[in-house]
Design an enzyme around this catalytic site. Structure first.
Site, PDB file in Angstrom:
ATOM      1  N   CYS A  86     -18.481  37.747 -11.798  1.00 10.30           N
ATOM      2  CA  CYS A  86     -18.755  37.844 -13.233  1.00 10.30           C
ATOM      3  C   CYS A  86     -20.059  38.607 -13.469  1.00 10.30           C
ATOM      4  O   CYS A  86     -20.112  39.800 -13.238  1.00 10.30           O
ATOM      5  CB  CYS A  86     -18.752  36.448 -13.865  1.00 10.30           C
ATOM      6  SG  CYS A  86     -18.558  36.462 -15.672  1.00 10.30           S
ATOM      7  N   HIS A 194     -13.680  33.720 -11.698  1.00 10.05           N
ATOM      8  CA  HIS A 194     -14.568  32.793 -11.002  1.00 10.05           C
ATOM      9  C   HIS A 194     -13.830  31.978  -9.944  1.00 10.05           C
ATOM     10  O   HIS A 194     -13.348  30.874 -10.221  1.00 10.05           O
ATOM     11  CB  HIS A 194     -15.190  31.817 -12.012  1.00 10.05           C
ATOM     12  CG  HIS A 194     -16.227  32.402 -12.890  1.00 10.05           C
ATOM     13  ND1 HIS A 194     -17.577  32.364 -12.602  1.00 10.05           N
ATOM     14  CD2 HIS A 194     -16.119  33.049 -14.084  1.00 10.05           C
ATOM     15  CE1 HIS A 194     -18.258  32.948 -13.575  1.00 10.05           C
ATOM     16  NE2 HIS A 194     -17.401  33.379 -14.481  1.00 10.05           N
ATOM     17  N   GLU A 196     -15.111  30.299  -7.581  1.00 14.37           N
ATOM     18  CA  GLU A 196     -15.844  29.053  -7.311  1.00 14.37           C
ATOM     19  C   GLU A 196     -15.456  27.946  -8.276  1.00 14.37           C
ATOM     20  O   GLU A 196     -15.655  26.756  -7.994  1.00 14.37           O
ATOM     21  CB  GLU A 196     -17.363  29.316  -7.364  1.00 14.37           C
ATOM     22  CG  GLU A 196     -17.994  29.384  -8.733  1.00 14.37           C
ATOM     23  CD  GLU A 196     -17.761  30.682  -9.492  1.00 14.37           C
ATOM     24  OE1 GLU A 196     -18.418  30.884 -10.532  1.00 14.37           O
ATOM     25  OE2 GLU A 196     -16.926  31.508  -9.047  1.00 14.37           O
TER      26      GLU A 196
END
Length: 222
Positions: A86, A194, A196
């Site tokens: 990002c 994302h 994660e």
């Protein structure tokens, strides 16, 4: 295995990123943007999402001129693994480690939701646990995620198999549906979604976990 996570004023995904690395077996160390050197013995550098320096000027532009980014560039040139997510992707384009730019979303709106991604290039440390053409669900959360580049760059990215991920249902207007790209040595990945945030089934999804597992595969001591 050891991962360094860069931290800028306005980073807000650094702890999430560290948690995903730890779940894959990495020791992690946070590195403040004012540092001039990366820790010794690291296997990968994570550049997290957020709003570094409030996204003034252009997203990632000020962060890209931080002292630690000079060390990051040297590390990447030496062949180190770098993952920018990002705002981290925006920083990598601003440093010149990846080509192109991230522009304002097509409808000028912030988007925050899970989206389907198609794995485009499975021959990298980041995508080695996926299959080419596989569809996975990964969250996005951005206002400036519209990837753009000149035609020659786009031809090179596609011809060299460096488009790591594309959007199955393009949410932001990115050219050729691009969601993530690799450097020419395939050791730097920038992506707007994302992974994660998709690394724990209890928190809504685990499709991102394999990205970190792939990096662990590539960096495990022989």
């Amino acid at each position: 295995m050891k991962a360094a996570i860069l931290v800028f004023p306005g980073s807000n995904c650094d702890r999430d990123l560290a948690r995903a690395f730890r779940a894959a077996g990495f020791d992690t160390q946070m590195v403040w943007h004012k540092e001039t050197e990366l820790p010794g013995g690291i296997d990968v550098v994570g550049v997290p999402g957020g709003f570094s320096y409030g996204d003034y000027l252009r997203s990632g532009a000020i962060a890209a001129n931080s002292p630690i980014c000079r060390a990051l560039a040297d590390y990447a040139v030496r062949g180190g693994y770098v993952l920018g997510i990002c705002n981290g992707f925006q920083i990598l384009t601003e440093t010149g480690l990846l080509p192109g730019a991230l522009m304002r979303n097509r409808r000028i709106k912030y988007i925050c939701r899970s989206v389907p991604l198609v794995v485009g290039a499975a021959e990298s440390a980041f995508t080695g646990r996926y299959s080419t053409g596989e569809c996975i669900d990964i969250p996005i959360a951005h206002h400036d995620g519209n990837y753009t580049a000149d035609e020659e760059t786009l031809r090179r990215l596609r011809g060299e198999g460096r488009v790591a991920f594309t959007y199955a249902d393009n949410p932001n207007g990115s050219v050729h549906d691009i969601a993530g790209i690799l450097s020419d040595n395939r050791r730097v990945l920038g992506m707007m979604p994302h992974p994660e945030r998709a690394s724990d089934r209890a928190l809504g999804g685990s499709d991102g976990r394999r990205l970190f597992a792939g990096l662990a595969d590539a960096t495990l001591p022989a």
